[in-house]
Scaffold this motif. Structure first.
Motif, short mmCIF file in Angstrom:
data_model
loop_
_atom_site.label_atom_id
_atom_site.label_comp_id
_atom_site.label_asym_id
_atom_site.label_seq_id
_atom_site.Cartn_x
_atom_site.Cartn_y
_atom_site.Cartn_z
N ARG A 98 -7.49 5.74 2.22
CA ARG A 98 -8.24 5.05 3.26
C ARG A 98 -7.30 4.50 4.33
NH1 ARG A 98 -11.38 7.01 0.62
NH2 ARG A 98 -10.98 8.47 2.31
N ASP A 99 -6.19 3.90 3.89
CA ASP A 99 -5.26 3.32 4.85
C ASP A 99 -4.54 4.39 5.65
OD1 ASP A 99 -5.96 0.78 4.21
OD2 ASP A 99 -4.12 0.25 3.17
N ALA A 100 -4.33 5.57 5.07
CA ALA A 100 -3.71 6.66 5.82
C ALA A 100 -4.62 7.10 6.97
CB ALA A 100 -3.42 7.84 4.89
N GLU A 101 -5.93 7.13 6.72
CA GLU A 101 -6.86 7.47 7.80
C GLU A 101 -6.79 6.44 8.92
OE1 GLU A 101 -10.71 7.81 6.07
OE2 GLU A 101 -10.18 9.49 4.76
N LEU A 102 -6.69 5.17 8.54
CA LEU A 102 -6.56 4.10 9.54
C LEU A 102 -5.26 4.25 10.33
CD1 LEU A 102 -7.23 1.38 10.85
CD2 LEU A 102 -6.25 0.26 8.83
N ALA A 103 -4.17 4.56 9.64
CA ALA A 103 -2.88 4.71 10.30
C ALA A 103 -2.90 5.88 11.29
CB ALA A 103 -1.78 4.92 9.26
N TRP A 104 -3.58 6.98 10.92
CA TRP A 104 -3.70 8.11 11.83
C TRP A 104 -4.42 7.69 13.11
CZ3 TRP A 104 -0.87 12.14 11.92
CH2 TRP A 104 -0.46 12.81 10.77
#
Length: 584
Positions: free
Chosen positions: A65-71
């Motif tokens: 989930r946080d990787a999607e936010l970082a992208w």
């Protein structure tokens, strides 16, 4: 290293509504003591191995989930380092631990990933020390899952994080290393915690006092078993995928009839095989029948067999699929297409285990476990009179709904790695990795054709890409062009979050990211300082120089095929030769 402010500004509190938001994702605050109590409850109730698996998988989902936010916040095509550094900062922001990156080298294009980091103030190691004292195994299970999920999403392949030092083992601080799973020795020792396994019924009951375990290792080093991810024919890492596996592992040892539901292309056949593999019938036949692929006139003889002379053309007796599968599993795909007569005979087999071949009066006793599958709404088919209600209830003993790929995007990194590896071997190609913009496109696309469409797109892309190069966005396309028309979020030159068409990023259509280039072109045309041919030649020269003469790499920089780039370079060379001749 980018500051954490852009991430911290995404955190919002709404006490009047009882909500905390990190961008558009709802968050919760939990007391560290409450988390410690939950961890203890899991260990004491299910054992350290099962508890480690549960917390690792929770961490993995959070990391994805946080990787999607970082992208979304930092996902420009040339700032992959900023994206994965955001993972360390978000991990710290969320209060689980503080991450300090010691060294890192990550490049999705080449598939290279090596990151070493320190974890300080880990709530997990503190809880472990408080409850059990020093042990012989690392205890930051959620931290391992989080970092593995985040980096796997960034890389588009399975990245495994191992905690090599931990405060709960007596080290001064926790230290972890991330590498692609296939670069570790014995990766199955850790990967087994990323998917559910059959419960260990032989495990002794836990001791009543936590302190009695103070010197015991937190996780036993089990030898790789059939439940290890590397041994499975199906791959995934999402919470939905794990929930399906939980159900399969529960029902597989029984004789219950299973009904697999889901859209076309979600992998129902593979889940059926997985069920058979974990059943008591695993050593007996697994027979797969696509009911929609058999003409209605032949479906009964195919399923139940036929005696010689039963109808014109039946020159010899032949066993049906039920007889062939005797003692094993029969998988009936597209079950909703069965004729009313075939439905009646199937109902009888399910109820009594008896059947007759066409043209025979001899009753055969059959011992078969039936797994049925459909992408139709059977309840609707029952109401419309196309499917027998009594058969529906017989099949619906243990239904398993397989969500579409768009609802389990955490599976995409491991599925992408699986597809690239599979088709690279099949076509004898060497693809180094995936560019960040191609990875963004894959993660953002809705995949209406599910895993089947993903496999087709990756196979086509792998064929188009050059050996020794990564998959790029212009290698990926669908037949109807819908893949290119999807939108992803990116940063404009002003730092605003904007919608960016994938097609715009490589086919020349203006997008918010190239406003400066458009302004430059307008000035150039207005002043009459250059022609289209001169601008194109300048771009070709710049790309070849940047790529040190490597034509394939230069083609990637300008987002054209190698053939197109080679043509332009030769054309440029011929112009130069002609100019020299004229000067002479």
């Amino acid at each position: 290293m980018p500051e954490i402010r852009d991430l911290a500004e995404q955190l919002h509190f709404s006490p009047s509504e009882g909500r905390i938001w990190l961008t558009d994702r709802r968050m919760i605050l939990v007391h560290a003591e409450a988390f410690s109590a939950l961890r203890q409850e899991l260990v004491e109730s299910f054992g350290p191995d099962a508890a480690r698996g549960i917390l690792t998988r929770i961490g993995y989902v959070a990391g994805c989930r946080d990787a999607e936010l970082a992208w979304k916040i930092r996902g420009s095509s040339d700032s992959l380092a900023d994206v994965w550094i955001a993972g360390a900062q978000l991990h710290s922001l969320e209060g689980m631990l503080h991450t300090e990156i010691v060294r890192g080298d990550i490049d999705s294009k080449s598939g290279k990933c090596f990151v070493e980091f320190l974890w300080k103030n880990s709530v997990e190691s503190e809880a472990q020390l408080q409850l059990y004292g020093l042990g012989s195994e690392p205890s930051c299970w959620m931290g391992v899952g989080y970092s593995s999920g985040f980096l796997s999403t960034c890389m588009g392949k399975r990245v495994l994080v191992r905690e090599v030092e931990c405060r709960s083992m007596g080290a001064a601080q926790c230290r972890a290393i991330a590498k692609p799973a296939n670069e570790w020795d014995n990766p199955e020792d850790d990967l087994k915690y990323f998917e559910p396994r059959q419960p260990d019924k032989s495990r002794p009951a836990p001791a009543s006092s936590p302190k009695s375990r103070s010197q015991e290792p937190i996780a036993q080093k089990n030898a790789p078993d059939k439940n290890a991810p590397g041994a499975n024919d199906i791959v995934g890492a999402s919470a939905s995928f794990n929930a399906i596996l939980h159900k399969i592992l529960r029902v597989a040892p029984t004789n219950a009839t299973i009904l697999l539901l889901g859209e076309s292309g979600v992998g129902k056949s593979r889940f059926a095989r997985e069920t058979h593999k974990h059943s008591k019938r695993a050593q007996n036949p697994f027979i797969e029948v696509n009911c929609a692929a058999i003409p209605e006139q032949l479906i009964e003889s195919e399923l139940f067999g036929v005696e010689r002379g039963a109808f014109s053309g039946a020159t010899e007796a032949r066993a049906g699929r039920f007889e062939i599968a005797d003692g094993g599993t029969l998988f009936l795909d597209e079950i909703a297409t069965l004729s009313p007569t075939a439905q009646g005979k199937l109902l009888r087999v399910l109820q009594t285990g008896d059947q007759e071949r066409l043209g025979s009066t001899k009753t055969l006793r059959i011992n078969v476990r039936v797994i049925a599958a459909t992408n139709e709404n059977l309840q609707k088919a029952v109401k419309e009179g196309r499917f027998r209600e009594d058969l529906f209830y017989r099949l619906n003993v243990f239904p398993i709904l397989i969500p579409p790929l768009r609802e389990r995007k955490d599976d995409l990194p491991v599925l992408l790695e699986y597809c690239i590896d599979k088709f690279s071997k099949y076509h004898d190609r060497n693809i180094t990795g995936v560019t960040s913009r191609a990875l963004q496109a894959i993660l953002s696309y809705s995949w209406p054709g599910n895993i089947r469409e993903l496999e087709n797109v990756i196979e086509r892309g792998l064929i188009l890409a050059d050996d020794g190069s990564p998959l790029d966005i212009f290698h990926l396309f669908s037949v109807d062009g819908s893949f290119e028309s999807q939108e992803i979020m990116g940063l404009s030159d002003m730092g605003s979050l904007v919608s960016k068409s994938l097609q715009n990023s490589w086919n020349g259509t203006p997008s918010p990211q190239i406003d400066t280039l458009n302004n430059w072109a307008e000035d150039l045309v207005r002043q009459g300082k250059a022609t289209l041919s001169q601008v194109e030649d300048a771009l070709v020269r710049a790309a070849v120089a940047e790529a040190d003469g490597n034509i394939s790499r230069a083609a990637q920089l300008l987002q054209v095929t190698r053939h197109q780039m080679d043509y332009r370079v030769k054309k440029l060379s011929s112009k130069a030769d002609g100019s020299e001749s004229n000067n002479a």
